[in-house]
Each structure stands twice: as C-alpha cells, then as structure tokens.
Design an enzyme around this catalytic site. Sequence first.
Site, PDB file in Angstrom:
ATOM      1  CD  GLU A  64      -1.814  -2.388   1.293  1.00  0.00           C
ATOM      2  OE1 GLU A  64      -2.665  -3.243   0.985  1.00  0.00           O
ATOM      3  OE2 GLU A  64      -0.689  -2.677   1.759  1.00  0.00           O
ATOM      4  CG  HIS A 133      -9.760  -7.567   7.294  1.00  0.00           C
ATOM      5  ND1 HIS A 133      -8.906  -8.127   8.219  1.00  0.00           N
ATOM      6  CD2 HIS A 133      -9.158  -7.706   6.088  1.00  0.00           C
ATOM      7  CE1 HIS A 133      -7.834  -8.604   7.591  1.00  0.00           C
ATOM      8  NE2 HIS A 133      -7.962  -8.353   6.294  1.00  0.00           N
TER       9      HIS A 133
END
Length: 334
Positions: A64, A133
């Site tokens: 990322e 998540h």
Amino acid sequence: MSTDERLITYAEALNEAIREEMEKNEDIILLGEDIGPYGGVFNVTKGLFEKYGADRVIDTPISEAGFAGAGIGAAMTGLKPIVEFMWIDFTFVALDQILNQGAKMAYMSGGQTTVPIVFRTQGGGGRGNAAQHSQSLETIFAHVPGMKVVLPSSPYDAKGLLKTAIRENCPVMFIENKLLYNTKGHVPEEEYTIPFGQANVLIEGEDITIVSISRSVHLSLEAAETLKAEGIHAEVIDLRTLVPLDIESIKDSVKKTNRLIIVHEAAKSFGWGAELAAQISEEVFDYLDAPVYRIGAKDTPIPYNMKLEKEVLPKVEDIVDDIKKSLYMKEGSR
C-alpha cells in the site's frame, strides 16, 4: 423502463462512474490490488481491465505504501489516478504517503503542484471480518487538512459523488461500505454529478434531527419509520461528505426540531460526531432543548464473532432508545 426507474447495485454504480470518466479522460489510471482481470474483491472494477488494458488498470503488489506513493507521484506529474485500498484498515500502511505527502503537497509547494487523486476504499463491519478488516476510520482523514472525505449511502449518490471526486483537483478519500455493494437503487443513465458539501434531507420532520453517513443512514431511516408509528417525526439528514461539511443544513434543521442525534459506525469516542456536536453547541446552543446525543460503536476492537460484533456496532434500537431519551429526558436519564 425509463432511465430514472433503472435499478442497479451500489457496486455497479461505482463501476459505471469509473468507466464513463475513463472514457472521457485518458489521463485517468487505476492502481490497486486485484483490480485487473479479477475485477476487484467487490467487483467494482469488473471489466475495466479488458476495456482499457494493463497500462491504465494496473494490478499492484501487496504494498500500500508503494502504490499510494506511485499514485501521488503520477498525480503530481499530470495523470488522474484512482487508487484502491482493498480495505480501509490497510490505509494505515500508507498514512505517511496519504496524509503527509498527498494531502499537504499543494500547500507545501505554494500551489506550484496539485495532487488530483482519488483514494477509493471501503470500511465498516457487519460481516464477521474481525478487528483488522472492519473499522470505520473516516475521522482520521477528516481531521488532517488538505483532503476531501466522501461517504455515499446509496447507488445514486455513489455514482454522482465518485464522478465529482474524479474531476476534483485535490486528494479525495472516497469511502464505501462493504455491506452496501449489493444494495440496489435508482440510478439514471443520463449524466449527473453531486456537489460536495451538500447534505441530503431524506425525511422531513419536526421532533428531532438525525444526522448520519454511509450505512448508518439506513439504520437511521429504519429508526425514523419505527418512531413514526408512535407519532414521533424525525428529520433524517445524510451528510454525504464530511469534508466539506454542510453544517448549515444541520443548523437549519436543529433550529426547527430543537434536538439532534448523530449516528456513525465509527467508535463513539473522539469520532466525527463529537466535532459535529461541538459545532452545533457553539453555534445554535439556544435552539437546543436537550443535549446532543451521539451513537457509535463501542470502544473496543470489532470482534470476529458475529454475535459479539452485533453488540459492538450501533443498532436501530439504540437510535430509537436515545431519541426517546432526548424527547422525554428526565434528570439523570443519561
């Protein structure tokens, strides 16, 4: 069927927005994990790789920090990247790139460069995806100046707001919700955009104002319907964007209803609801007949066990209960 009666999903609306904008502007590129032939984990980029090829729909490594930085660099040098973070939780790996570089670059260069980039991601719980998540992190991005923050609640808003985000000349954090992707709504085929900073009054009422964003809007609407059966008429406002914030619409509503309840899925403590409550208390305090109530997730990591997760996240019953407390407040009721 007329185009204004066309029903498509939230994911399909996002896909249409990206597809149409890429057709118009060859400078738009996509970067992210599994967004190419796979079509994205929630099918938002489905079919775009086949149409626009590997030069414009770029599958990235699991890094990322790397692809966020690449997107920012590409934006500074003339392209219009849409960077997808598979889960909002993974933006933490790239916060330096997003908030120290992307959000600040136009300011630190004295306007000599701009960063026209959209960071697409999704947040929220409700699927048993556990603590890493399932977070709602919009307040973090709203807190750091230099970035616009968008959270659509419907397919119509998802398409119109994403088109606006892509055409912006600054960084935009565009936050979707994993439980909304398969929801359907009316989306016209005709071209349209939705301006940032314009809240949407979904239900008009005179007894209390409910302000929310994203999936929490749906909980708020359900709570309003429940209360309507008891003769309580709540006004429901979907903010659509946190930055810019349409505080005027909220103030106007509070002047009418004299009560405010704020609903978000993010943890209650230090959430954007606290900022909104402070602004309302500072600017229209004399109109309030009760304290501003905030409903958010409990201050704990989101559990993997779905029964426990349900207890941590806000529920319709929580909204109904707090509205009744506000309307029939007694000493010590809080």
